[in-house]
Design an enzyme around this catalytic site. Structure first.
Site, PDB file in Angstrom:
ATOM      1  CD1 TRP A   1      25.072  42.279  41.311  1.00 12.15           C
ATOM      2  CD2 TRP A   1      23.025  42.368  42.208  1.00 12.15           C
ATOM      3  NE1 TRP A   1      24.193  41.722  40.415  1.00 12.15           N
ATOM      4  CE2 TRP A   1      22.922  41.764  40.937  1.00 12.15           C
ATOM      5  CE3 TRP A   1      21.861  42.516  42.964  1.00 12.15           C
ATOM      6  CZ2 TRP A   1      21.710  41.317  40.404  1.00 12.15           C
ATOM      7  CZ3 TRP A   1      20.648  42.078  42.447  1.00 12.15           C
ATOM      8  CH2 TRP A   1      20.575  41.490  41.169  1.00 12.15           C
TER       9      TRP A   1
ATOM     10  CD  GLU B   1      34.849  46.616  47.497  1.00 14.39           C
ATOM     11  OE1 GLU B   1      33.673  46.315  47.770  1.00 14.39           O
ATOM     12  OE2 GLU B   1      35.271  46.706  46.329  1.00 14.39           O
TER      13      GLU B   1
ATOM     14  CD  GLU C   1      37.420  39.265  44.390  1.00 16.34           C
ATOM     15  OE1 GLU C   1      36.719  39.365  43.389  1.00 16.34           O
ATOM     16  OE2 GLU C   1      37.160  39.839  45.450  1.00 16.34           O
TER      17      GLU C   1
ATOM     18  N   GLY D   1      37.897  46.625  40.439  1.00 19.53           N
ATOM     19  CA  GLY D   1      37.260  47.883  40.047  1.00 19.53           C
ATOM     20  C   GLY D   1      38.179  48.856  39.329  1.00 19.53           C
TER      21      GLY D   1
ATOM     22  N   GLY E   1      32.401  41.994  40.061  1.00 13.59           N
ATOM     23  CA  GLY E   1      31.760  43.162  40.658  1.00 13.59           C
ATOM     24  C   GLY E   1      31.048  43.977  39.599  1.00 13.59           C
ATOM     25  N   GLY E   2      31.720  45.011  39.109  1.00 13.51           N
ATOM     26  CA  GLY E   2      31.107  45.976  38.195  1.00 13.51           C
ATOM     27  C   GLY E   2      30.338  45.354  37.040  1.00 13.51           C
TER      28      GLY E   2
HETATM   29  C1  PEP Z   1      34.842  42.367  43.341  1.00 13.35           C
HETATM   30  O1  PEP Z   1      34.460  43.359  43.936  1.00 13.35           O
HETATM   31  O2  PEP Z   1      34.832  41.264  43.896  1.00 13.35           O
HETATM   32  C2  PEP Z   1      35.316  42.537  41.979  1.00 13.35           C
HETATM   33  C3  PEP Z   1      35.964  41.561  41.421  1.00 13.35           C
HETATM   34  O3  PEP Z   1      35.021  43.740  41.370  1.00 13.35           O
HETATM   35  P1  PEP Z   1      35.286  44.123  39.833  1.00 13.35           P
HETATM   36  O4  PEP Z   1      34.810  42.975  38.997  1.00 13.35           O
HETATM   37  O5  PEP Z   1      34.479  45.367  39.609  1.00 13.35           O
HETATM   38  O6  PEP Z   1      36.752  44.344  39.683  1.00 13.35           O
END
Ligand code: PEP
Length: 247
Positions: free
Chosen positions: A9, A96, A164, A170, A231-232
């Site tokens: 989140w 991040e 990732e 994002g 994430g989103g």
């Molecule tokens: C994340 O922040 O781990 C991520 C995968 O974000 P999103 O799904 O928004 O790309």
């Protein structure tokens, strides 16, 4: 091995979000024993989410921890504190944290070690930048990051790896399915080389980066993709549940 569908989140939510596990279960019933669902909320929501998570069979984890157990580290939270709240997982080395807070592989390894010492499962994140992908260095980057971010004390299946690609987080962009397959096979090979076939084959490898209801099924069907870090699309329970359904 269970499929792990994990929500990150990030810095979103307020106290009312403690109701989201129940909302999620209203959409996605507890009938899929092969799928584990995990929510990693901001730390202030951990106690409320753990309680709601227990009632709704949803695991709860933190997004980060400090490598030390306690001390003068203003603003930080330690792995034993997270474990004491009843959380089961902690994300370490999210891109991040690496890019905005300067965390190195050594930092990530120390945090993962702290999590293991506190008996919680670190989700160790790795992934190449856009420039590294353009230079076709993504496999080398994954090799280095994995070698240096997994602590020596890690054995077998007591941790999770999340691949990732930074440029996919994002952005709405994802690697091709073939590229995800190549990377996850590569990671599996590295894990079996280091931990042996028995243990290395049982470590969950998650894919993260713009996973949505529309692409989840095809991504989760790839060999050695054992779940997703989202994430989103995890902020909305309809779409998080749709991704769990795809699993
Ligand atoms: C994340 O922040 O781990 C991520 C995968 O974000 P999103 O799904 O928004 O790309």
């Amino acid at each position: 091995m269970k499929t792990l569908i994990a929500a990150n989140w990030k810095m979103h939510g307020d106290l009312s979000w403690a109701d989201k596990p129940a909302e999620f279960r209203g959409i996605y019933p507890k009938d899929k024993s092969g799928v584990e669902c995990l929510i990693c909320p901001p730390s202030f929501l951990l106690p409320a989410l753990v309680k709601q998570g227990e009632e709704n069979e949803i695991l709860v984890g933190a997004q980060n921890c400090h490598a030390e157990t306690s001390g003068a580290f203003t603003g930080e939270i330690s792995a034993p504190m997270i474990a004491g709240l009843g959380a089961t997982h902690v994300i370490v080395g999210h891109s991040e944290r690496r890019s905005l807070f300067g965390e190195t592989d050594d930092d990530v390894s120390a945090k993962a070690e702290a999590a293991l010492n506190a008996n919680i499962i670190p989700i160790i994140c790795i992934g190449e930048s856009e420039a590294e992908r353009r230079a076709e260095k993504e496999l080398d980057v994954a090799t280095m990051q994995l070698a240096n971010s997994i602590p020596d004390c890690a054995k077998g299946a007591n941790f999770v790896v999340a691949y990732e690609p930074v440029w996919a987080i994002g952005t709405g962009l994802t690697p091709t399915l073939a590229d995800i397959r190549v990377m996850h096979n590569h990671i599996r090979g590295l894990l079996t080389d280091r931990f042996g076939q028995k243990h290395g084959a049982n470590i969950q490898i998650l894919y993260g980066g713009s996973v949505k209801p529309g692409n989840a099924e095809e991504i989760l069907a790839i060999d050695n993709v054992n779940g997703a870090l989202i994430g989103g699309a995890s902020l909305d329970m309809e779409s998080f549940a749709a991704i769990a359904m795809a699993a």
